[in-house]
Design a protein around this motif. Structure first.
Motif, mmCIF file in Angstrom:
data_model
loop_
_atom_site.group_PDB
_atom_site.id
_atom_site.type_symbol
_atom_site.label_atom_id
_atom_site.label_comp_id
_atom_site.label_asym_id
_atom_site.label_seq_id
_atom_site.Cartn_x
_atom_site.Cartn_y
_atom_site.Cartn_z
ATOM 1 N N ASN A 167 0.794 -1.227 0.000
ATOM 2 C CA ASN A 167 0.000 0.000 0.000
ATOM 3 C C ASN A 167 0.830 1.282 0.000
ATOM 4 O OD1 ASN A 167 -2.581 -1.195 -0.096
ATOM 5 N ND2 ASN A 167 -2.393 -1.730 2.061
ATOM 6 N N CYS A 169 1.380 3.656 2.240
ATOM 7 C CA CYS A 169 0.855 4.875 2.847
ATOM 8 C C CYS A 169 2.058 5.752 3.189
ATOM 9 C CB CYS A 169 0.052 4.549 4.104
ATOM 10 S SG CYS A 169 -1.357 3.455 3.783
ATOM 11 N N HIS A 245 -8.124 -3.034 5.082
ATOM 12 C CA HIS A 245 -7.947 -1.728 4.446
ATOM 13 C C HIS A 245 -9.238 -1.322 3.745
ATOM 14 C CE1 HIS A 245 -6.352 1.585 2.140
ATOM 15 N NE2 HIS A 245 -5.133 1.398 2.632
ATOM 16 N N LYS A 247 -9.923 0.541 1.202
ATOM 17 C CA LYS A 247 -9.940 0.615 -0.263
ATOM 18 C C LYS A 247 -10.217 -0.745 -0.896
ATOM 19 C CE LYS A 247 -4.982 -0.024 -1.243
ATOM 20 N NZ LYS A 247 -5.111 -1.285 -1.996
ATOM 21 N N GLN A 272 -7.883 6.557 9.676
ATOM 22 C CA GLN A 272 -6.696 7.418 9.805
ATOM 23 C C GLN A 272 -7.028 8.910 9.800
ATOM 24 O OE1 GLN A 272 -4.421 5.834 10.916
ATOM 25 N NE2 GLN A 272 -4.186 3.869 9.904
ATOM 26 N N LEU A 279 -6.321 12.422 3.592
ATOM 27 C CA LEU A 279 -6.325 11.045 3.084
ATOM 28 C C LEU A 279 -5.531 10.945 1.790
ATOM 29 C CD1 LEU A 279 -10.027 9.981 3.765
ATOM 30 C CD2 LEU A 279 -7.979 9.074 4.885
ATOM 31 N N ARG A 284 -4.002 7.030 0.980
ATOM 32 C CA ARG A 284 -4.907 5.984 1.452
ATOM 33 C C ARG A 284 -5.816 5.458 0.336
ATOM 34 N NH1 ARG A 284 -4.168 2.913 5.555
ATOM 35 N NH2 ARG A 284 -6.348 2.879 6.215
#
Length: 458
Positions: A167, A169, A245, A247, A272, A279, A284
């Protein structure tokens, strides 16, 4: 080189996530297989292993403090070793490697997240040769599920389905220290679940940095819903999973909360931030609106579900308006639990290079405001359970009162109840009992045992 660690003792200190806790069970299993005995207190341990997390700065500080203090603790009387062996593994071991031996000269062993199986050999080399023994690999050679495991509880098991993370992030160090995501074959997961059930396990927790993306690397598309079906078919009493997650949370997975009776009505869904601007800066890859739509769908599938989340306060560039959007989202969702963190800069992540001129006292004030709201919301979320009867998987005696047992409800709430007169606490762990809730507090429920205690959980 001797294969045995007979007559030695060891202690493991674990920081961080469930994956680290599971890795620690592997460490215990490997050392016990060589004849070493697990002890609770560091001063009684010949071998001390720190399984570390580097997601937040506080973990670095705790490691350095605890590891440094071992210099002043003498080796136990009767130890077969000439000196205590100190090892550091996990994410800090992976990130810092040889550097740790400069900061902690008395450190004997450093290993990373990709070579857990090397620990026994490195410990034996340190015992026989002295000096520093550092081995950190860039990637995992195989999935570490074949290693022996000493589970904390006979009735509960971690079951990793993926390792690593794709991911990236912007605030997170995990992809750099855990590597890219790798999934286990579905058949292996199903077989392991069946084996756990045959051995008496009542609760299985599926693990991954992002369980929702399970299988994309193996099958070309995520198949986490199939994992839930396969583990449910094992007949295990309770299934949980972490972490999810937003998404990648699909309608197919959400539907499993309505379809599978042993999938517990609890979902950890880290948001978060409630600000779309933040975001996006966090990478994210979902919006506030998408997240709230997921919450609506989850509650439609399972109206009684308990939601929990993670929130970072003080991400670089966060304004009062951004924070207020997070605050409003928390109030709107109504979480059972929120894990709140002040942003911690991690060297090597994109966020560490972002300008950040918000005064610390402003961030702290926002954090305190959010914590007050979280506590109020948690109390409100627990109130509907007052007066109800909940099935509780007993974990053991309360740390504060040996006459009080503690366990978990299906919604993952802590539940306390008193032992029946004349009963002992030792044989209750792993039993499922019905508890009538007499009081719903902010962080726990308390109640009374319902029905015949001699029949409970048998």
């Amino acid at each position: 080189m001797h294969d045995s660690l007979m007559n030695t003792t060891f202690c493991v200190r674990t920081f961080g996530c469930q994956m680290n806790k599971h890795d620690s069970e592997r460490v215990c299993g490997m050392l016990e297989a060589l004849g070493s005995e697990l002890v609770e207190d560091i001063e009684h341990a010949d071998i001390v292993v720190f399984m570390t997390c580097c997601v937040r700065e506080a973990a670095d500080v705790r490691l350095l403090g605890q590891a440094a203090s071992l210099k002043n603790i003498p080796l136990r009387e009767g130890s077969p070793l000439a000196k205590r062996i100190v090892a550091v593994g996990g994410c800090i071991g992976q990130r810092d490697g040889e550097k740790l031996t400069k900061e902690l000269p008395h450190l004997d062993v450093v290993f990373g997240t990709h070579n857990l199986a090397s620990l026994p050999r490195l410990v034996r080399e340190a015992i026989e040769q002295g000096g520093h023994h550092v081995e950190v690999l860039d990637e995992s050679l195989d999935f570490p599920t074949s290693l022996p495991t000493a589970r904390e509880h006979a009735w509960a098991a971690w079951l990793p389905i993926t390792i690593g993370c794709n991911n990236f992030c912007t605030y997170c160090i995990v992809p750099y220290v855990r590597g890219r995501e790798k999934s286990r074959p579905l058949e292996d997961i199903a077989n392991e679940a069946r084996g756990y059930v045959l051995s008496g396990v009542k609760e299985i927790t599926l693990l991954g940095q992002n369980v929702n993306s399970y299988g994309r690397d193996l099958y070309g598309k995520p198949r986490f819903a199939d994992v839930l079906d396969a583990v449910s078919a094992s007949g295990v009493e309770r299934i949980r999973f972490a972490t999810s997650h937003p998404k990648d949370l699909t309608d197919e997975v959400i539907a499993k909360f309505a379809e599978l009776p042993n999938l517990m009505p609890a979902l950890h869904l880290p948001v978060q931030s409630g600000s779309n601007r933040i975001l996006a800066a966090m990478n994210r890859r979902y919006t506030r609106e998408h997240y709230l739509e997921l919450v609506r769908k989850v509650r439609e599938a399972c109206p009684d579900i308990a939601l929990s989340t993670d929130i970072i306060v003080g991400f670089p560039g966060e304004t009062e308006e951004d924070f207020q959007q997070t605050y409003d989202l928390v109030r709107e969702v109504g979480y059972h639990q929120v894990f709140t963190f002040i942003y911690s800069k991690r060297e090597g992540t994109p966020a560490a290079e972002m300008p950040d001129d918000t005064p610390r006292e402003v961030i702290q004030e926002r954090f305190d405001r959010l914590v007050d709201l979280v506590q109020e919301g948690a109390w409100q979320a627990n109130q509907p359970d007052a007066g109800t009867i909940v099935p509780v998987l007993v974990e053991g005696a309360s740390k504060r009162d040996e006459h009080v047992l503690s366990g978990r409800s299906p919604k993952n709430q802590t539940v306390h109840f008193r032992l029946p007169d004349g009963a002992g606490a030792d044989d209750w762990s792993g039993r499922t009992v019905n508890v009538r809730v007499t009081e719903a507090k902010t962080w726990y429920l308390s109640g009374e045992l319902e029905g015949d205690p001699s029949e409970a959980g048998r």
